[in-house]
Design an enzyme around this catalytic site. Structure first.
Site, PDB file in Angstrom:
ATOM      1  N   THR A  93      38.458  46.525  45.991  1.00 22.15           N
ATOM      2  CA  THR A  93      38.783  45.124  45.709  1.00 22.15           C
ATOM      3  C   THR A  93      39.405  44.420  46.921  1.00 22.15           C
ATOM      4  OG1 THR A  93      39.275  45.816  43.461  1.00 22.15           O
ATOM      5  CG2 THR A  93      40.067  43.642  44.105  1.00 22.15           C
ATOM      6  N   GLY A 119      46.331  51.135  44.618  1.00 20.26           N
ATOM      7  CA  GLY A 119      47.539  51.943  44.619  1.00 20.26           C
ATOM      8  C   GLY A 119      47.551  52.835  45.852  1.00 20.26           C
ATOM      9  N   GLU A 167      39.225  49.171  36.910  1.00 17.38           N
ATOM     10  CA  GLU A 167      37.912  49.851  36.907  1.00 17.38           C
ATOM     11  C   GLU A 167      36.843  48.948  36.324  1.00 17.38           C
ATOM     12  OE1 GLU A 167      36.760  53.204  37.478  1.00 17.38           O
ATOM     13  OE2 GLU A 167      38.648  54.197  37.991  1.00 17.38           O
TER      14      GLU A 167
HETATM   15  C1  LIG Z   1      47.284  47.544  38.402  1.00 24.43           C
HETATM   16  C2  LIG Z   1      45.982  47.420  39.125  1.00 24.43           C
HETATM   17  C3  LIG Z   1      45.540  48.459  39.926  1.00 24.43           C
HETATM   18  C4  LIG Z   1      44.353  48.348  40.651  1.00 24.43           C
HETATM   19  N1  LIG Z   1      43.965  49.352  41.471  1.00 24.43           N
HETATM   20  C5  LIG Z   1      42.889  49.185  42.262  1.00 24.43           C
HETATM   21  C6  LIG Z   1      42.507  50.185  43.205  1.00 24.43           C
HETATM   22  O1  LIG Z   1      43.134  51.238  43.302  1.00 24.43           O
HETATM   23  N2  LIG Z   1      41.443  49.940  44.018  1.00 24.43           N
HETATM   24  C7  LIG Z   1      40.726  48.783  43.931  1.00 24.43           C
HETATM   25  O2  LIG Z   1      39.782  48.617  44.690  1.00 24.43           O
HETATM   26  N3  LIG Z   1      41.028  47.831  43.013  1.00 24.43           N
HETATM   27  C8  LIG Z   1      42.088  48.002  42.185  1.00 24.43           C
HETATM   28  N4  LIG Z   1      42.422  47.036  41.268  1.00 24.43           N
HETATM   29  C9  LIG Z   1      41.625  45.819  41.211  1.00 24.43           C
HETATM   30  C10 LIG Z   1      40.772  45.689  39.966  1.00 24.43           C
HETATM   31  O3  LIG Z   1      39.676  46.524  40.037  1.00 24.43           O
HETATM   32  C11 LIG Z   1      40.428  44.214  39.821  1.00 24.43           C
HETATM   33  O4  LIG Z   1      41.611  43.567  39.420  1.00 24.43           O
HETATM   34  C12 LIG Z   1      39.325  43.940  38.830  1.00 24.43           C
HETATM   35  O5  LIG Z   1      38.106  44.408  39.288  1.00 24.43           O
HETATM   36  C13 LIG Z   1      39.206  42.444  38.502  1.00 24.43           C
HETATM   37  O6  LIG Z   1      39.170  41.685  39.658  1.00 24.43           O
HETATM   38  P1  LIG Z   1      40.163  40.425  39.837  1.00 24.43           P
HETATM   39  O7  LIG Z   1      41.540  40.884  39.516  1.00 24.43           O
HETATM   40  O8  LIG Z   1      39.927  39.862  41.161  1.00 24.43           O
HETATM   41  O9  LIG Z   1      39.746  39.424  38.707  1.00 24.43           O
HETATM   42  P2  LIG Z   1      38.649  38.225  38.824  1.00 24.43           P
HETATM   43  O10 LIG Z   1      37.397  38.764  39.398  1.00 24.43           O
HETATM   44  O11 LIG Z   1      39.324  37.087  39.510  1.00 24.43           O
HETATM   45  O12 LIG Z   1      38.451  37.903  37.313  1.00 24.43           O
HETATM   46  C14 LIG Z   1      39.260  36.946  36.612  1.00 24.43           C
HETATM   47  C15 LIG Z   1      38.569  36.615  35.295  1.00 24.43           C
HETATM   48  O13 LIG Z   1      37.304  36.029  35.574  1.00 24.43           O
HETATM   49  C16 LIG Z   1      36.328  36.581  34.741  1.00 24.43           C
HETATM   50  N5  LIG Z   1      35.045  36.653  35.432  1.00 24.43           N
HETATM   51  C17 LIG Z   1      34.788  37.022  36.702  1.00 24.43           C
HETATM   52  N6  LIG Z   1      33.480  37.001  36.951  1.00 24.43           N
HETATM   53  C18 LIG Z   1      32.870  36.621  35.820  1.00 24.43           C
HETATM   54  C19 LIG Z   1      31.520  36.436  35.420  1.00 24.43           C
HETATM   55  N7  LIG Z   1      30.478  36.653  36.233  1.00 24.43           N
HETATM   56  N8  LIG Z   1      31.279  36.081  34.149  1.00 24.43           N
HETATM   57  C20 LIG Z   1      32.276  35.865  33.302  1.00 24.43           C
HETATM   58  N9  LIG Z   1      33.575  36.027  33.606  1.00 24.43           N
HETATM   59  C21 LIG Z   1      33.868  36.395  34.850  1.00 24.43           C
HETATM   60  C22 LIG Z   1      36.824  37.985  34.406  1.00 24.43           C
HETATM   61  O14 LIG Z   1      36.348  38.387  33.132  1.00 24.43           O
HETATM   62  C23 LIG Z   1      38.341  37.824  34.409  1.00 24.43           C
HETATM   63  O15 LIG Z   1      38.796  37.578  33.116  1.00 24.43           O
HETATM   64  C24 LIG Z   1      43.588  47.157  40.517  1.00 24.43           C
HETATM   65  C25 LIG Z   1      44.015  46.143  39.670  1.00 24.43           C
HETATM   66  C26 LIG Z   1      45.193  46.246  38.982  1.00 24.43           C
HETATM   67  C27 LIG Z   1      45.625  45.123  38.093  1.00 24.43           C
END
Ligand SMILES: Cc1cc2nc3c(=O)[nH]c(=O)nc-3n(C[C@H](O)[C@H](O)[C@H](O)COP(=O)(O)OP(=O)(O)OC[C@H]3O[C@@H](n4cnc5c(N)ncnc54)[C@H](O)[C@@H]3O)c2cc1C
Length: 656
Positions: A166, A205, A448
């Site tokens: 991410t 993490g 995930e």
């Molecule tokens: C505690 C924690 C630990 C994590 N650990 C890791 C890690 O170790 N490594 C890593 O790489 N990542 C990690 N992540 C990242 C995690 O994988 C992402 O948060 C997740 O993939 C969602 O991305 P975003 O937060 O940018 O949300 P966004 O992509 O901004 O999504 C926000 C909202 O938009 C909606 N949305 C987005 N696209 C669409 C679409 N096409 N259609 C409809 N709705 C949509 C989603 O449903 C969501 O509700 C972690 C996240 C958290 C919170």
């Protein structure tokens, strides 16, 4: 599971049970003569790796690393992170699983992961990062040279690492990543760069404090040409020494700490930027593609499938997170059931002095028992799904892990909220764990793969299979859609608790929703004019259909969950030690789970004419109440079977 076998499921189960126990299960009305066997249920849920689970339970009970200090006092996040790392190392020292188990014995790995989810949820998430993700990339995307160099250290915690997918600018749409890995033909190295602020790796993490290495997903650039996203091992800190136990940040690497979060404060999430960081050629994880010394790119898979293939190897990680949320739900239910069984409020009449334990109120039963039924359904489903690794194709496994992760984690959050409310004010207290678990389960809906985004992948998978099936003349439904071939036009009976009728409803719903989605996307709503994929029109139609897609995936998971539950009942009835009362309890839980899911979507079934009759809505209410009243006498046995260690079941004793 054989279709005709399922179709006659009521009779079959009755037959199997009477065969094994000389008793007709349909003859059992009201409470069974004896309660279900806690031992049998526990052994079903603990599964074949029960010795491993017991070893972990013993560790949790005896080691103060699992005392969850943060529940009783405010601790700074740094202290919390150190406690979590220490706890993880103690689990590692038991050597219950190896990283290779993710590939060779996934059921064992998932079972272990579920067991480590009883304690402070940061422990399981730390392992999700260290084993499933950082370890998973080395195992699944690397080759022997990477395995030899890293796997042992990952397993014993001496090589802590990051999974850097991410970015700040791209979370759900990781295909849009900006980080670059440019091949330098002069030195035969890759140069890792974060070209913009938004390209920083964000969230992973192990960044902020503990990680020495990172798997970085970046665009591979060779001679100015973008070859798409590939994975690279990038050292981010030096070797640890006595002064710097986690090493020092290497030149060109910039790290920031994300800081306090709503939960998971034992995890050192952070942001990571690279400025011209050079890594050797060998640091490319080259299972599917590599760059040779001359800078020539070689790949064993077509470019358009490369990224999807890289991501699909994380099937086990997603199943792990799903059982992680399931475990939190089981713990919450155990705590809430203890509370509700012991907490007395109000007497039946003003003449009676003795107050009633709140579990006697129908509303309490309705808040807890359907979730217990769902927990059993989901538990059995995840176990069968693990059995399919190496048997079913990757796209099917991806669909299962995505669909079940979404539905299970959503259910866990809802259920934990109910548990919190059932416990009144006690539910708010951190030391009672339920509110804390709710806030942690919440993150699983995003981690995930965000649930809403994952359901789209399942929807596209089902739609694709459907399109292939209906393009044939006559249509031929195979594999995951083979259930459609034998859906009866009308149900055999309409008794709400009949498993056959429930199954018919669940199958009909999924088929109808799939037909509707197909019709929208493939043109029958527009006189058969086909919409080309990857056009604005296709996007518009798909976007309009997203709520329908979520309904479809829920329908798909509900149908599968019922199938898996029935399979479990059949398998258990063949085990002579499973007693009649336990099978009856399982059957009641299965019926309750299906009926509850049907009730949640009653409008659909009525509008479609699959459920008819003016009084059906209230009959469903009554049937659910009735099933709950049958189950409530042994509710504590059902939750005891979850095997929550005493330390994590605070109300096992009295309310303090
Ligand atoms: C505690 C924690 C630990 C994590 N650990 C890791 C890690 O170790 N490594 C890593 O790489 N990542 C990690 N992540 C990242 C995690 O994988 C992402 O948060 C997740 O993939 C969602 O991305 P975003 O937060 O940018 O949300 P966004 O992509 O901004 O999504 C926000 C909202 O938009 C909606 N949305 C987005 N696209 C669409 C679409 N096409 N259609 C409809 N709705 C949509 C989603 O449903 C969501 O509700 C972690 C996240 C958290 C919170």
């Amino acid at each position: 599971m054989d279709k005709s076998f399922i179709r006659r499921i009521d009779n079959t189960i009755n037959h199997l049970i009477s065969y094994n126990h000389g008793h007709d299960i349909e003859g059992l009305h009201g409470h069974p003569d004896s309660p279900p066997s806690a031992k049998s249920l526990r052994s079903m849920l603990d599964g074949e790796f029960h010795f491993d689970r017991d070893r972990l339970r013993e560790l949790f009970q005896t080691s103060d690393s699992f005392d969850e200090v943060f529940l009783n006092e405010t601790i700074d996040i740094d202290t919390h992170r150190e406690i979590i790392l220490k706890a993880c190392k103690e689990i590692m020292n038991l050597s219950i699983v190896s990283l290779n188990d993710m590939q060779k014995n996934p059921k064992k790995f998932v079972s272990w992961f579920e067991s480590i989810s009883y304690c402070d949820p940061s422990v399981a998430l730390k392992f999700a990062v260290q084993y499933n993700l950082w370890g998973g990339t080395i195992l699944f995307l690397g080759t022997k040279k990477h395995h030899d160099k890293y796997l042992k250290g990952i397993e014993n915690g001496t090589k802590l690492g990051v999974f850097g997918l991410t970015e700040l600018g791209h979370g759900s749409n990781v295909n849009g990543l900006e980080t670059t890995a440019t091949f330098d033909s002069n030195t035969c190295e890759f140069i890792i760069n974060s070209p913009t602020f938004t390209s920083q790796k964000y969230w992973p993490g192990n960044i902020a404090k503990h990680g020495q290495y990172a798997t970085i997903f970046a665009r591979l650039i060779i001679k100015g040409q973008d070859k798409g996203i590939h994975a690279f091992v990038v050292p981010i800190r030096s070797e640890p020494d006595s002064v710097n136990p986690y090493g020092v940040i290497l030149p060109g690497v910039h790290i920031r700490d994300i800081g306090l979060k709503a939960s998971y404060n034992g995890i050192d999430n952070g942001g990571l930027l690279f400025k011209n960081v050079r890594i050797p050629l060998d640091n490319m994880l080259d299972k599917f593609s590599h760059v040779d010394q001359k800078g020539v790119y070689h790949s064993t898979v077509p470019a358009n499938r490369h990224f999807g293939l890289m991501m699909s190897v994380f099937f086990i990680g997603r199943v792990c997170l799903s059982v992680n949320s399931l475990c939190m739900m089981k713990v919450g239910l155990s705590i809430a059931v203890n509370y509700a069984s012991n907490r007395a409020q109000f007497a039946k009449t003003t003449k009676t002095k003795e107050e009633l334990p709140i579990i006697n109120y129908t509303t309490t039963q309705r808040r807890l028992i359907p979730s217990i039924a769902r927990a059993y359904a989901m538990d059995f489903s995840h176990k069968y799904i693990c059995d399919f690794v190496g048997v079913k194709p990757l796209d099917v496994l991806h669909s299962y892990s995505s669909g079940f992760k979404a539905i299970t984690s959503w259910e866990a959050v809802n259920s934990l909220q109910m548990c919190r409310e059932v416990m009144g004010g006690q539910g708010f207290r951190m030391c009672n764990r339920v509110a804390m678990l709710r806030d942690h389960a919440d993150v699983v809906t995003t981690g995930e793969g965000d649930n809403t985004v994952l359901t789209q992948q399942v929807g596209k998978f089902l739609l694709g299979k459907y399109q292939i099936a209906v393009s044939q003349s006559p249509p031929s439904f195979t594999g995951e859609l083979s259930f459609i071939n034998s859906i009866e036009t009308s149900p055999v009976g309409q008794q709400l608790t009949s498993i056959s009728y429930q199954q018919w409803l669940l199958e009909k719903r999924e088929h109808e929703l799939l037909k509707e989605l197909h019709s929208r996307m493939y043109g029958s709503h527009r006189g058969g004019s086909l919409v080309q994929p990857n056009t604005e029109q296709w996007f518009h139609l798909w976007n309009q259909s997203l709520p329908l897609v979520i309904k479809l995936v829920k329908a798909n998971v509900d149908r599968l969950a019922q199938n898996f539950f029935l399979q479990k009942i059949i398998d258990s009835s063949n085990v002579l030690t499973t007693d009649k009362a336990t099978l009856t309890a399982l059957k009641n839980l299965c019926r309750l789970d299906s009926l509850k899911q049907i009730q949640l979507d009653l409008g659909f079934f009525v509008a479609k004419g699959f459920i008819t009759g003016e009084h059906k809505w209230i009959q469903i209410e009554d049937e659910i109440n009735h099933l709950c009243s049958q189950i409530v006498p042994y509710i504590q046995i059902l939750t005891e079977a979850f095997g929550v260690p005493l330390k994590f079941n605070p109300l096992e004793k009295n309310i303090e």
